[in-house]
Design a protein around this motif. Structure first.
Motif, short mmCIF file in Angstrom:
data_model
loop_
_atom_site.label_atom_id
_atom_site.label_comp_id
_atom_site.label_asym_id
_atom_site.label_seq_id
_atom_site.Cartn_x
_atom_site.Cartn_y
_atom_site.Cartn_z
N GLY A 233 83.54 76.62 -22.78
CA GLY A 233 82.96 76.20 -24.06
C GLY A 233 81.79 77.05 -24.51
N ASP A 234 81.05 76.52 -25.48
CA ASP A 234 79.88 77.19 -26.04
C ASP A 234 78.67 76.78 -25.20
OD1 ASP A 234 77.57 77.88 -27.55
OD2 ASP A 234 78.79 77.95 -29.37
N ILE A 235 78.23 77.69 -24.33
CA ILE A 235 77.20 77.33 -23.36
C ILE A 235 75.84 77.09 -24.03
CG2 ILE A 235 76.51 79.70 -22.79
CD1 ILE A 235 76.45 78.74 -19.82
N GLN A 236 75.57 77.75 -25.17
CA GLN A 236 74.31 77.49 -25.87
C GLN A 236 74.27 76.08 -26.45
OE1 GLN A 236 76.02 80.43 -26.74
NE2 GLN A 236 74.66 82.11 -26.16
N VAL A 237 75.38 75.64 -27.01
CA VAL A 237 75.45 74.28 -27.56
C VAL A 237 75.33 73.26 -26.43
CG1 VAL A 237 76.92 72.62 -28.77
CG2 VAL A 237 76.78 74.98 -29.57
N LEU A 238 75.95 73.55 -25.30
CA LEU A 238 75.85 72.65 -24.15
C LEU A 238 74.40 72.53 -23.68
CD1 LEU A 238 79.01 73.73 -22.14
CD2 LEU A 238 78.63 71.50 -23.19
N GLY A 239 73.70 73.66 -23.65
CA GLY A 239 72.31 73.63 -23.23
C GLY A 239 71.46 72.78 -24.16
N ALA A 240 71.60 73.00 -25.46
CA ALA A 240 70.83 72.22 -26.44
C ALA A 240 71.23 70.75 -26.40
CB ALA A 240 71.02 72.79 -27.84
N GLY A 241 72.53 70.49 -26.30
CA GLY A 241 73.01 69.11 -26.28
C GLY A 241 72.59 68.33 -25.06
N ALA A 242 72.22 69.04 -23.98
CA ALA A 242 71.82 68.35 -22.75
C ALA A 242 70.56 67.52 -22.94
CB ALA A 242 71.60 69.38 -21.63
N TYR A 243 69.76 67.86 -23.96
CA TYR A 243 68.54 67.08 -24.20
C TYR A 243 68.84 65.67 -24.73
CZ TYR A 243 65.44 70.89 -23.08
OH TYR A 243 64.75 71.87 -22.40
N ALA A 244 70.10 65.40 -25.03
CA ALA A 244 70.47 64.04 -25.44
C ALA A 244 70.44 63.09 -24.26
CB ALA A 244 71.86 64.04 -26.07
N ALA A 245 70.53 63.61 -23.02
CA ALA A 245 70.61 62.75 -21.84
C ALA A 245 69.42 61.80 -21.70
CB ALA A 245 70.79 63.59 -20.58
N PRO A 246 68.15 62.29 -21.75
CA PRO A 246 67.04 61.34 -21.61
C PRO A 246 66.93 60.36 -22.76
CG PRO A 246 66.23 63.53 -22.16
CD PRO A 246 67.67 63.68 -21.82
N VAL A 247 67.34 60.80 -23.96
CA VAL A 247 67.29 59.90 -25.12
C VAL A 247 68.34 58.80 -24.99
CG1 VAL A 247 67.61 59.73 -27.61
CG2 VAL A 247 66.39 61.68 -26.65
N LEU A 248 69.57 59.19 -24.67
CA LEU A 248 70.63 58.19 -24.50
C LEU A 248 70.32 57.26 -23.33
CD1 LEU A 248 73.75 60.48 -25.07
CD2 LEU A 248 72.85 58.73 -26.62
N SER A 249 69.72 57.81 -22.28
CA SER A 249 69.34 56.99 -21.13
C SER A 249 68.33 55.92 -21.54
CB SER A 249 68.74 57.88 -20.03
OG SER A 249 68.34 57.11 -18.93
N THR A 250 67.35 56.34 -22.35
CA THR A 250 66.35 55.38 -22.84
C THR A 250 67.00 54.30 -23.70
OG1 THR A 250 64.64 57.09 -22.83
CG2 THR A 250 64.23 55.14 -24.18
N LEU A 251 67.93 54.70 -24.56
CA LEU A 251 68.61 53.73 -25.42
C LEU A 251 69.42 52.73 -24.59
CD1 LEU A 251 69.83 56.04 -28.34
CD2 LEU A 251 67.90 54.43 -28.35
N LEU A 252 70.06 53.21 -23.52
CA LEU A 252 70.81 52.31 -22.65
C LEU A 252 69.89 51.31 -21.95
CD1 LEU A 252 73.51 54.55 -20.90
CD2 LEU A 252 73.93 52.51 -22.28
N LEU A 253 68.77 51.81 -21.45
CA LEU A 253 67.82 50.92 -20.79
C LEU A 253 67.29 49.87 -21.76
CD1 LEU A 253 65.88 53.57 -18.66
CD2 LEU A 253 67.37 51.76 -17.79
N ILE A 254 67.05 50.28 -23.00
CA ILE A 254 66.59 49.32 -24.02
C ILE A 254 67.68 48.29 -24.29
CG2 ILE A 254 66.03 49.08 -26.48
CD1 ILE A 254 64.63 51.82 -26.28
#
Length: 308
Positions: A233-254
């Protein structure tokens, strides 16, 4: 194929976002023991699946490939756990979360890849959003007394970003080989547990269920789809998209009652989403252009047909 592989790779980010929730539900199991259990379960499950499909031979690779994969998976976790034990967890997490940015920067060294300004801009915007959540109200407060922990956090970021980028250079190694990496990582994690930790097993069906959920997704399937994504895939997009992990994690915990939805969470979500869109600009515009081009091409073909 490139878009599909990128989306498959991004599904790993969704799985990693469940780490906080399942980790909290796994009780007081020490990190290396939890790592050993999760990678062990996921590795065994992968072996069974591969055997059932007649693909078991694909996980058998050279010693060099096995060493590379195991070093990436185990090295990252070893240094991350070392970091949070020898430095304030907030500081260690902030330093560790430079790995998506490092992936984007290191990708410039790959054949056929071009690092553009919007890749860097999108990843930095995502980093700001992730930092907003990870740092909380404390911010980054580096203390020389915790230098070993900070260096371990830097090492964890370098290990994972290096593993992800170099995996692209091993594009001919099948993703099935990750099963071997998981089993070897499990063995090294159990050894580290025996050396550094006191054994505390999961208690009851709920905690064991959380361990199995970790093994199935964030500490299991996620590494297989990430491998496929960074190779195809597009490794640059994957790198940038990885920052969604802590945000989504916070939303799940909420969502499960472990926190509250605040203005800070909203801003972090907006920054991470914006960063991912900026980094994926080329892919989005290319897909939009292809959609517009198809009707035009179809019209030209129909005009050029000879009536029967």
């Amino acid at each position: 194929m490139r878009l599909r592989a990128t989306l498959v790779g991004l599904s790993a980010v969704l799985m990693w976002s469940t780490l906080g929730l399942f980790g909290a539900a796994s009780g007081s199991v020490p990190p290396f023991l939890l790592n050993g259990l999760c990678f062990g379960f996921s590795g065994v499950a992968a072996v069974i699946w591969l055997a059932a499909r007649g693909r078991l031979r694909l996980m058998r690779q050279s010693v060099g490939v096995l060493a590379f994969g195991t070093t990436g998976l185990f090295g990252f976790h070893f240094f991350y756990f070392t970091a949070i034990r020898n430095a304030p967890p907030v500081d260690a997490n902030l330093i560790n979360y430079t790995w998506p940015l490092l992936i984007v920067v290191f990708s410039a060294l790959l054949p056929g890849e071009r690092l553009k300004a919007h890749h860097i801009a999108g990843t930095v915007i995502g980093l700001l959003g992730a930092a907003l959540l990870v740092a909380g109200d404390k911010g980054l407060d580096l203390d020389p007394a915790h230098l070993p922990g900070y260096l371990a956090a830097v090492a964890s970021a370098l290990f994972w970003s290096g593993y992800s980028v170099l995996s692209r250079r091993l594009g001919k190694v099948p993703t099935e080989a990750v099963a071997s990496f998981c089993l070897a990582t499990s063995a090294l994690s159990f050894l580290s547990h025996a050396l550094f930790e006191t054994t505390v097993w999961p208690q009851g069906a709920g905690e064991w269920g959380a361990v199995l959920a970790l093994a199935a997704f964030p500490v299991g399937l996620a590494f297989f789809v990430w491998d496929f994504g960074v190779k195809k895939g597009d490794i640059q997009v994957l790198g940038a998209g990885a920052y969604a992990a802590p945000v989504l994690s916070t939303l799940l915990l909420i969502a499960f009652g472990y926190g509250a939805f605040t203005l800070k969470v909203t801003l972090a979500c907006a920054l991470v989403t914006l960063g991912a869109l900026v980094a994926a600009k080329d892919m989005i515009f290319a897909r939009s252009h292809n959609r517009r081009a198809r009707p035009a091409e179809a019209g030209q073909h129909s005009k050029g047909r000879t009536p029967r």
